[in-house]
Write an enzyme that holds these catalytic residues in place. Sequence first.
Site, short mmCIF file in Angstrom:
data_model
loop_
_atom_site.label_atom_id
_atom_site.label_comp_id
_atom_site.label_asym_id
_atom_site.label_seq_id
_atom_site.Cartn_x
_atom_site.Cartn_y
_atom_site.Cartn_z
N ARG A 129 -13.51 -7.95 0.59
CA ARG A 129 -12.06 -8.31 0.12
C ARG A 129 -11.72 -9.19 0.52
O ARG A 129 -10.63 -9.82 0.10
CB ARG A 129 -11.95 -6.64 1.13
CG ARG A 129 -13.06 -5.36 0.99
CD ARG A 129 -11.77 -4.98 -0.19
NE ARG A 129 -10.43 -5.07 -0.24
CZ ARG A 129 -9.69 -4.06 0.11
NH1 ARG A 129 -11.17 -2.68 0.59
NH2 ARG A 129 -9.01 -3.77 0.15
N GLN A 185 -10.26 -3.64 -4.41
CA GLN A 185 -11.60 -3.52 -3.28
C GLN A 185 -12.40 -3.27 -4.64
O GLN A 185 -13.54 -3.81 -4.97
CB GLN A 185 -11.39 -1.94 -2.59
CG GLN A 185 -12.37 -1.08 -2.82
CD GLN A 185 -13.37 -0.94 -1.21
OE1 GLN A 185 -12.39 -1.21 -0.86
NE2 GLN A 185 -14.36 -2.19 -1.55
N HIS A 217 -7.09 1.06 -6.46
CA HIS A 217 -7.44 0.17 -5.86
C HIS A 217 -8.98 -1.68 -5.68
O HIS A 217 -8.95 -1.03 -5.68
CB HIS A 217 -8.31 0.70 -4.93
CG HIS A 217 -7.77 0.47 -3.36
ND1 HIS A 217 -7.61 -1.13 -2.97
CD2 HIS A 217 -8.76 0.25 -2.08
CE1 HIS A 217 -7.89 -1.22 -1.28
NE2 HIS A 217 -8.61 -0.57 -1.01
N ASP A 225 -17.68 7.06 -1.85
CA ASP A 225 -16.45 6.91 -0.98
C ASP A 225 -15.21 8.36 -0.68
O ASP A 225 -16.61 9.03 -0.55
CB ASP A 225 -14.82 7.07 -2.62
CG ASP A 225 -13.78 6.51 -1.83
OD1 ASP A 225 -13.26 6.24 -0.46
OD2 ASP A 225 -12.55 6.19 -2.18
N ARG A 234 0.83 -1.00 0.38
CA ARG A 234 0.37 0.08 0.07
C ARG A 234 0.92 1.20 0.04
O ARG A 234 1.52 1.32 0.74
CB ARG A 234 -0.86 0.06 1.44
CG ARG A 234 -2.02 1.84 1.23
CD ARG A 234 -2.88 1.70 2.55
NE ARG A 234 -3.68 0.86 1.67
CZ ARG A 234 -4.85 0.61 2.13
NH1 ARG A 234 -5.29 1.69 3.02
NH2 ARG A 234 -6.10 0.10 1.41
N CYS A 274 -16.62 1.62 0.47
CA CYS A 274 -15.58 1.03 0.23
C CYS A 274 -14.37 1.07 1.98
O CYS A 274 -13.74 0.39 2.18
CB CYS A 274 -14.56 1.33 -0.37
SG CYS A 274 -14.11 3.34 -0.28
N1 CP Z 1 -11.25 -0.19 2.08
C1 CP Z 1 -10.12 -0.41 2.84
O1 CP Z 1 -8.47 -0.56 1.73
O2 CP Z 1 -10.12 0.05 3.26
P1 CP Z 1 -8.73 -0.10 4.57
O3 CP Z 1 -7.89 0.94 3.93
O4 CP Z 1 -9.09 0.63 6.12
O5 CP Z 1 -7.60 -1.22 4.45
N1 NVA Z 2 -10.05 6.96 -1.63
C1 NVA Z 2 -9.01 6.15 -0.15
C2 NVA Z 2 -9.62 4.88 0.06
C3 NVA Z 2 -9.51 4.28 0.78
C4 NVA Z 2 -9.80 2.58 0.50
C5 NVA Z 2 -8.68 6.63 -0.27
O1 NVA Z 2 -7.65 6.73 -1.24
O2 NVA Z 2 -8.06 6.96 1.06
#
Ligand code: CP
Ligand code: NVA
Length: 312
Positions: free
Chosen positions: A291, A131, A128, A223, A101, A263
């Site tokens: 997920r 997701q 992502h 989101d 990440r 999400c």
């Molecule tokens: N939706 C998602 O990726 O959640 P987190 O940021 O908690 O991993």
């Molecule tokens: N768009 C959001 C998604 C979190 C799962 C972010 O990148 O923070």
Amino acid sequence: MKKDLIGIKDLNSKEVEELLELTSELKNDPAKFDRTLKGKSLALIFEKPSNRTYVSFQVGMYELGGNSIYLGPEHIKLGVRESIPDIARTLSRYVDGIVFRTFAQKSLLEMAKYSKVPVINGLSDLTHPCQGLADIYTIKEKFGKFKGLILVYIGDGNNVCHSLLYAASKVGLNLNIATPKGYAPDPAIVEETKKIGNKTGCRIKLFLNPQEAVKGADVIYTDVWASMGQETEAKKREKAFKDFQVNNGLVKKAFKNALIMHCLPAHRGLEITSEIMDSLNSIVFDQAENRMHVQKAILIKLLAPEANGNED
Ligand code: CP
Ligand code: NVA
């Protein structure tokens, strides 16, 4: 499948379909796979916070008989203590896969380039994919099909929106996207996915008016307005997105039984009201659960592609 899962872009429609089928098998009969990744280890490198991605990969790996190791910013000091290529080279000697990440897509590509083991995008500023795959799995689970449905995304043209574009285009799911001016998804991704959609029967439409976009919606998705890394823009964004809240007024314009997706994490009272998030049509926690099932399928496909359940 390719060595890495950088984005849904990397998967063809058949591979997406196979992943979703394996996900169903894993969800329905987890015991059949509880030793499939025995003896394998997964590194989880996180430059940003996480609940779902972190926990679902860790528990998922455990449920497949494998082991996982969390490496947060304080452990690895990516790019400060050591370069990405050297981290990738080292970890490839210890583990069988890396979930990463990060912020920049460039970092993700660099990790994949120098890693000998599969790299899975656990969210970048651009996309992502885990997701997006869990989201279309959830839609298929609820409706039993994609054809003819309309998914409506309201909000920021961000990483999640980009992965929904790729996911919808690969499976022939119609997608309406409503964003404020200046916050539309990447035009190159829109063009690319429209072309894919022409072949799969997915119609993609962009809107500036959320009321227009939700007409005929089977699913309404939102989101956060300020993603991780955009915290300093939060106030500016609250102003720009104020008419894009998923609330009762907006949901009323869709089909009566439109399902609600997010999400997560959600900012209740900003992009979505509690009334809608907690309503009977909300499937946000089914989405979160899925997920893990989808990611178990990804892990098997990348770390043990020949496996069809436990090997011993
Ligand atoms: N939706 C998602 O990726 O959640 P987190 O940021 O908690 O991993
Ligand atoms: N768009 C959001 C998604 C979190 C799962 C972010 O990148 O923070």
